[in-house]
Structure formats: structure tokens, C-alpha cells
Design a protein around this motif. Structure first.
Motif, PDB file in Angstrom:
ATOM      1  N   THR A   1     -22.650   6.573  -1.937  1.00  0.00           N
ATOM      2  CA  THR A   1     -21.298   6.551  -0.868  1.00  0.00           C
ATOM      3  C   THR A   1     -20.571   5.184  -0.457  1.00  0.00           C
ATOM      4  O   THR A   1     -20.910   3.899  -0.729  1.00  0.00           O
ATOM      5  CB  THR A   1     -22.094   6.522   0.442  1.00  0.00           C
ATOM      6  N   ASP A   2     -19.261   5.497  -0.790  1.00  0.00           N
ATOM      7  CA  ASP A   2     -17.840   4.456  -0.311  1.00  0.00           C
ATOM      8  C   ASP A   2     -16.962   4.497   0.417  1.00  0.00           C
ATOM      9  O   ASP A   2     -16.177   5.494   0.044  1.00  0.00           O
ATOM     10  CB  ASP A   2     -17.744   4.000  -1.863  1.00  0.00           C
ATOM     11  N   ASP A   3     -16.587   3.197   1.221  1.00  0.00           N
ATOM     12  CA  ASP A   3     -15.549   3.179   2.092  1.00  0.00           C
ATOM     13  C   ASP A   3     -13.833   3.353   1.096  1.00  0.00           C
ATOM     14  O   ASP A   3     -13.786   2.819   0.529  1.00  0.00           O
ATOM     15  CB  ASP A   3     -16.070   2.602   2.551  1.00  0.00           C
ATOM     16  N   PRO A   4     -13.244   4.012   1.579  1.00  0.00           N
ATOM     17  CA  PRO A   4     -12.506   3.909   1.377  1.00  0.00           C
ATOM     18  C   PRO A   4     -11.059   2.581   0.397  1.00  0.00           C
ATOM     19  O   PRO A   4     -10.864   1.751  -0.330  1.00  0.00           O
ATOM     20  CB  PRO A   4     -10.814   4.258   2.515  1.00  0.00           C
ATOM     21  N   VAL A   5     -11.714   1.823   1.627  1.00  0.00           N
ATOM     22  CA  VAL A   5     -11.647   0.230   1.679  1.00  0.00           C
ATOM     23  C   VAL A   5     -12.687  -0.498   0.098  1.00  0.00           C
ATOM     24  O   VAL A   5     -12.204  -2.087  -0.019  1.00  0.00           O
ATOM     25  CB  VAL A   5     -11.615  -0.625   2.670  1.00  0.00           C
TER      26      VAL A   5
ATOM     27  N   GLU B   1     -10.216  -1.933  19.084  1.00  0.00           N
ATOM     28  CA  GLU B   1     -10.239  -3.404  17.966  1.00  0.00           C
ATOM     29  C   GLU B   1     -10.613  -2.500  16.668  1.00  0.00           C
ATOM     30  O   GLU B   1     -10.732  -3.649  15.841  1.00  0.00           O
ATOM     31  CB  GLU B   1     -10.669  -4.297  19.128  1.00  0.00           C
ATOM     32  N   SER B   2     -11.945  -2.576  17.010  1.00  0.00           N
ATOM     33  CA  SER B   2     -13.005  -2.762  15.202  1.00  0.00           C
ATOM     34  C   SER B   2     -11.642  -1.083  14.564  1.00  0.00           C
ATOM     35  O   SER B   2     -11.883  -1.383  13.384  1.00  0.00           O
ATOM     36  CB  SER B   2     -14.203  -2.132  15.373  1.00  0.00           C
ATOM     37  N   TYR B   3     -11.200  -0.636  15.229  1.00  0.00           N
ATOM     38  CA  TYR B   3     -10.545   0.304  13.825  1.00  0.00           C
ATOM     39  C   TYR B   3      -8.941  -0.406  13.420  1.00  0.00           C
ATOM     40  O   TYR B   3      -8.748   0.173  12.251  1.00  0.00           O
ATOM     41  CB  TYR B   3      -9.833   1.242  15.167  1.00  0.00           C
ATOM     42  N   ASN B   4      -9.151  -0.881  14.672  1.00  0.00           N
ATOM     43  CA  ASN B   4      -6.915  -1.928  14.124  1.00  0.00           C
ATOM     44  C   ASN B   4      -7.640  -2.925  12.828  1.00  0.00           C
ATOM     45  O   ASN B   4      -6.403  -2.868  11.805  1.00  0.00           O
ATOM     46  CB  ASN B   4      -6.815  -2.045  15.012  1.00  0.00           C
ATOM     47  N   GLN B   5      -8.903  -3.475  13.431  1.00  0.00           N
ATOM     48  CA  GLN B   5      -8.996  -4.377  12.227  1.00  0.00           C
ATOM     49  C   GLN B   5      -9.300  -3.445  11.000  1.00  0.00           C
ATOM     50  O   GLN B   5      -9.006  -3.877   9.613  1.00  0.00           O
ATOM     51  CB  GLN B   5     -10.124  -5.047  12.375  1.00  0.00           C
ATOM     52  N   TYR B   6     -10.150  -2.369  10.638  1.00  0.00           N
ATOM     53  CA  TYR B   6     -10.057  -1.738   9.497  1.00  0.00           C
ATOM     54  C   TYR B   6      -8.990  -0.992   9.010  1.00  0.00           C
ATOM     55  O   TYR B   6      -8.953  -1.438   7.452  1.00  0.00           O
ATOM     56  CB  TYR B   6     -10.980  -0.282   9.835  1.00  0.00           C
ATOM     57  N   LEU B   7      -7.867  -0.976   9.995  1.00  0.00           N
ATOM     58  CA  LEU B   7      -6.471  -0.459   9.506  1.00  0.00           C
ATOM     59  C   LEU B   7      -6.010  -0.967   8.211  1.00  0.00           C
ATOM     60  O   LEU B   7      -4.951  -1.228   7.317  1.00  0.00           O
ATOM     61  CB  LEU B   7      -5.961   0.190   9.868  1.00  0.00           C
ATOM     62  N   ASN B   8      -6.122  -3.016   8.873  1.00  0.00           N
ATOM     63  CA  ASN B   8      -5.439  -3.974   8.570  1.00  0.00           C
ATOM     64  C   ASN B   8      -5.765  -4.215   7.147  1.00  0.00           C
ATOM     65  O   ASN B   8      -5.626  -4.085   5.892  1.00  0.00           O
ATOM     66  CB  ASN B   8      -5.466  -5.182   9.283  1.00  0.00           C
ATOM     67  N   LYS B   9      -7.100  -4.459   7.133  1.00  0.00           N
ATOM     68  CA  LYS B   9      -7.755  -3.738   5.863  1.00  0.00           C
ATOM     69  C   LYS B   9      -7.245  -3.057   4.448  1.00  0.00           C
ATOM     70  O   LYS B   9      -7.670  -3.355   3.158  1.00  0.00           O
ATOM     71  CB  LYS B   9      -9.432  -4.016   6.040  1.00  0.00           C
ATOM     72  N   LEU B  10      -7.395  -1.545   5.366  1.00  0.00           N
ATOM     73  CA  LEU B  10      -7.014  -0.538   4.332  1.00  0.00           C
ATOM     74  C   LEU B  10      -5.319  -0.842   4.203  1.00  0.00           C
ATOM     75  O   LEU B  10      -5.137  -0.393   2.608  1.00  0.00           O
ATOM     76  CB  LEU B  10      -7.247   0.980   5.004  1.00  0.00           C
ATOM     77  N   SER B  11      -4.838  -0.977   4.433  1.00  0.00           N
ATOM     78  CA  SER B  11      -3.314  -1.225   4.226  1.00  0.00           C
ATOM     79  C   SER B  11      -2.742  -2.705   3.222  1.00  0.00           C
ATOM     80  O   SER B  11      -2.465  -2.259   2.341  1.00  0.00           O
ATOM     81  CB  SER B  11      -2.061  -2.283   5.881  1.00  0.00           C
ATOM     82  N   GLU B  12      -4.151  -3.821   3.217  1.00  0.00           N
ATOM     83  CA  GLU B  12      -3.965  -4.442   2.061  1.00  0.00           C
ATOM     84  C   GLU B  12      -4.783  -4.248   0.777  1.00  0.00           C
ATOM     85  O   GLU B  12      -3.627  -4.235  -0.133  1.00  0.00           O
ATOM     86  CB  GLU B  12      -5.210  -5.879   3.100  1.00  0.00           C
TER      87      GLU B  12
ATOM     88  N   SER C   1      -4.046  -1.024  -0.147  1.00  0.00           N
ATOM     89  CA  SER C   1      -3.522   0.045  -0.607  1.00  0.00           C
ATOM     90  C   SER C   1      -2.157  -0.752  -0.562  1.00  0.00           C
ATOM     91  O   SER C   1      -1.827   0.041  -1.292  1.00  0.00           O
ATOM     92  CB  SER C   1      -3.932   1.262   0.236  1.00  0.00           C
ATOM     93  N   GLY C   2      -1.911  -1.857  -0.398  1.00  0.00           N
ATOM     94  CA  GLY C   2      -0.204  -2.303  -0.279  1.00  0.00           C
ATOM     95  C   GLY C   2       0.957  -1.307   0.279  1.00  0.00           C
ATOM     96  O   GLY C   2       1.152  -1.262  -0.264  1.00  0.00           O
ATOM     97  N   ILE C   3       0.009  -0.520   1.789  1.00  0.00           N
ATOM     98  CA  ILE C   3       1.321   0.426   2.443  1.00  0.00           C
ATOM     99  C   ILE C   3       0.616  -0.893   3.699  1.00  0.00           C
ATOM    100  O   ILE C   3      -0.158  -1.086   4.269  1.00  0.00           O
ATOM    101  CB  ILE C   3       0.521   1.734   2.226  1.00  0.00           C
TER     102      ILE C   3
ATOM    103  N   LYS D   1      -3.400   7.177  -1.247  1.00  0.00           N
ATOM    104  CA  LYS D   1      -3.499   6.403  -2.158  1.00  0.00           C
ATOM    105  C   LYS D   1      -5.285   5.635  -2.888  1.00  0.00           C
ATOM    106  O   LYS D   1      -5.063   5.740  -4.696  1.00  0.00           O
ATOM    107  CB  LYS D   1      -2.516   5.345  -2.108  1.00  0.00           C
ATOM    108  N   ARG D   2      -6.115   5.742  -2.095  1.00  0.00           N
ATOM    109  CA  ARG D   2      -6.941   5.115  -2.117  1.00  0.00           C
ATOM    110  C   ARG D   2      -8.260   5.980  -2.597  1.00  0.00           C
ATOM    111  O   ARG D   2      -8.910   5.978  -4.200  1.00  0.00           O
ATOM    112  CB  ARG D   2      -7.512   4.664  -0.934  1.00  0.00           C
ATOM    113  N   GLN D   3      -7.337   7.677  -2.577  1.00  0.00           N
ATOM    114  CA  GLN D   3      -8.647   8.442  -2.908  1.00  0.00           C
ATOM    115  C   GLN D   3      -8.320   8.435  -4.887  1.00  0.00           C
ATOM    116  O   GLN D   3      -8.753   8.526  -4.842  1.00  0.00           O
ATOM    117  CB  GLN D   3      -7.921   9.656  -1.981  1.00  0.00           C
ATOM    118  N   LEU D   4      -6.770   8.409  -4.545  1.00  0.00           N
ATOM    119  CA  LEU D   4      -6.540   8.522  -6.302  1.00  0.00           C
ATOM    120  C   LEU D   4      -7.126   7.618  -7.287  1.00  0.00           C
ATOM    121  O   LEU D   4      -7.521   7.684  -8.191  1.00  0.00           O
ATOM    122  CB  LEU D   4      -5.025   8.755  -6.453  1.00  0.00           C
TER     123      LEU D   4
END
Length: 294
Positions: free
Chosen positions: A49-53, A87-98, A100-102, A116-119
Motif C-alpha cells: 500500500t503506497d501513498d500518491p507521494v 496543518e498536516s493536510y496542507n503540508q501533505y498537499l505541498n509534498k504532493l505538489s512537489e 507532481s510538479g503541479i 498525474k501520480r495515478q498514471l
């Protein structure tokens, strides 16, 4: 102990240390490496089981090594829904942004980054998702509602319970649509209350053994969620896992509502999971399935 390690001693207070030392010694040898234990037990496929990031770097390494047993990722986007802690959600979104490049400024950006990460996961052998959730929510929402809620989250503003539930429901629907588009199987593990002991959570961290069976409303939200996808022609192959044995009959009878003949067993009852992964739990589940599934 006997089949895995060849240890035939009876486990007890007087033999515990001796058995532990012998097993530990063997585990440090090549014969008892993880890969050789998998070979010994004729494992054909392992899904993690793996996270999108996640980078999936070890999946790539295993493949590069030429290991004959498939080890594939499973898409686990739970953190992409977890707006209850901004707070933790926004930190996660920043990581996802990094990764994914979006730049994730709005809801459409979030969905694009996840797609993009799913692909990327698909290119690395993934063909199923796995969601570990307390319950499925069924609050009505509009696209405007969800965009507004997401904007509040990114702005660090606190959400009320209804807003949290609306967002979680909307995100689960969107993630399910993504799975359908790729022809993936979606799995839902529903009903755990996690990290019950605050003292030990603070001492040891999350997921360290202080979880239990939850008691949530199941039938109506699950029905509404699946019906919404079915009406849009977006309900992909689905496996449902319950944790509370009281819900066996609910799940068993729910499966037949959304079979459509497109594939055999499109909606399936998952095997006994976690607290039900023992003889009594599995027998009770199978009895409910054989009695009520249509």
C-alpha cells in the motif's frame, strides 16, 4: 515455527529465549531472506500500500533485480482526503505538489496532481486502489461547495464537521471515477477507530496497536455512494471489507444491488480483515455471504 524455521521445540517460558535466538540467527542468513521465504511459500504476487507521494523506488529496484515474484504497488490516497487537520493536510498537499510538479492552489489542481501520480503508479504496475476509512459519508454537495471548502483549507481556516464530511465524500467520488477511468479495482477497508489511546499515541506515534472495531452508520452512506457512481456509469470493480462483524449481512446484501453483468463478481465481499481474520470471523462472514448474496 516448524514450517518456517524447522524449530520443533514447544514454545513456553523455559524455551522462549532459545527459540527466539535460533529464529533470529536463521533470519540473518541468506536462506531465510524475505525473498527466499516468499519462494518457499510459493508466493505469486504481493501488493503493497503506497501513498500518491511515494517514489516507488523499491518497486523499481525489485523489478530491476529480476526477482521472479511480482511486487506491485497499490494506490492508497487516504491522506488526500484528510482535511480534518488543516496543518498536516496542507503540508501533505505541498509534498504532493512537489512530486507532481503541479502547484496546488485550487481543487482542480489537486485532482490534476492526483491524476498525474495515478498514471505514474500505473506505469509502475499498479492496477488497484485501497482506501482505509472509518466510514463513507453521504452528505449532499455541489462543486461550488467543495471548491469553497478547499479554498478555506488552503487558507488555514477551520472547517466544521459538515464541511469535512462533504469534502471527504466528494473526494472519494472523484477518486472512484479515476479508478473507473483506468479500469482499476477499488478496495474499501471500512470501520476502524484508530489511535484510541492518546497517551500511547503521543509516546509511540500512530498505528502502533491501539486501534479497535468502530460502530458507524454503514448501509445508507455506502448505498448512496455506490448508487451515485452507478448512475453516472462510473462504478468500477469493487471489493468491500468490513471490520465490524455486525455489518456482515449489510455488506452481503449490498453486493447484489450493483452487479451489472459486465464482469463476473463486479462487487465483491472482501476476505476476513484484521479483527475478523480468524476462524470464527471468517466463518461468520462466509455464512452471511452464502446466505444473503444475490
Amino acid at each position: 515455527m516448524k514450517t518456517a524455521f524447522g524449530i520443533k521445540k514447544i514454545l513456553g517460558p523455559e524455551t522462549a529465549k532459545e527459540i527466539y535466538d535460533e529464529a533470529s540467527k536463521k533470519l540473518r542468513t541468506e536462506q531465510y531472506s524475505v525473498r527466499n521465504l516468499m519462494r518457499k511459500y510459493n508466493v505469486k504476487l504481493v501488493c503493497t500500500t503506497d501513498d500518491p507521494v511515494d517514489t516507488l523506488e523499491y518497486h523499481k529496484k525489485i523489478k530491476k533485480d529480476g526477482f521472479e515474484i511480482q511486487v506491485l504497488p497499490a494506490w492508497r490516497p487516504d491522506k488526500a482526503m484528510a482535511v480534518e487537520n488543516q496543518e498536516s493536510y496542507n503540508q501533505y498537499l505541498n509534498k504532493l505538489s512537489e512530486v507532481s510538479g503541479i502547484e496546488i492552489a485550487g481543487l482542480s489542481d489537486l485532482l490534476s496532481a492526483l491524476k498525474k501520480r495515478q498514471l505514474y503508479f500505473k506505469r509502475n504496475g499498479c492496477s488497484l486502489s485501497d482506501h482505509g476509512i472509518e466510514r463513507i459519508t453521504c452528505e449532499d454537495y455541489t462543486e461550488t461547495d467543495i471548491k469553497s471548502i478547499f479554498k478555506k483549507v488552503r487558507g488555514g481556516k477551520k472547517l466544521d464537521k459538515t464541511e469535512v464530511n462533504k469534502f471527504k465524500h466528494a473526494m472519494l467520488v472523484e477518486l472512484a471515477k479515476m479508478d473507473h477511468e483506468l479500469g482499476w479495482v477499488q478496495q474499501f477497508h471500512i470501520g476502524a477507530i484508530r489511535n484510541n489511546n492518546t497517551r500511547l499515541f503521543n509516546q509511540l506515534g500512530p498505528d502502533t496497536g491501539f486501534d479497535s472495531i468502530g460502530d458507524f452508520e454503514i448501509a445508507l452512506p455506502l448505498s448512496r455512494f455506490m448508487d451515485k457512481l452507478d448512475q453516472q456509469g462510473k462504478l468500477t470493480k469493487t471489493i468491500l471489507y468490513n471490520l465490524n462483524p455486525c455489518d456482515n449481512e449489510v455488506y452481503a446484501t449490498m453486493l447484489g444491488n450493483f452487479q451489472d453483468g459486465s464482469v463476473p463478481g463486479k462487487i465483491q465481499f472482501g476476505s476476513g480483515w484484521w479483527f475478523l481474520d480468524q476462524k470464527d470471523g471468517m466463518e461468520r462472514q462466509l455464512t452471511a455471504l452464502s446466505t444473503w448474496d444475490c
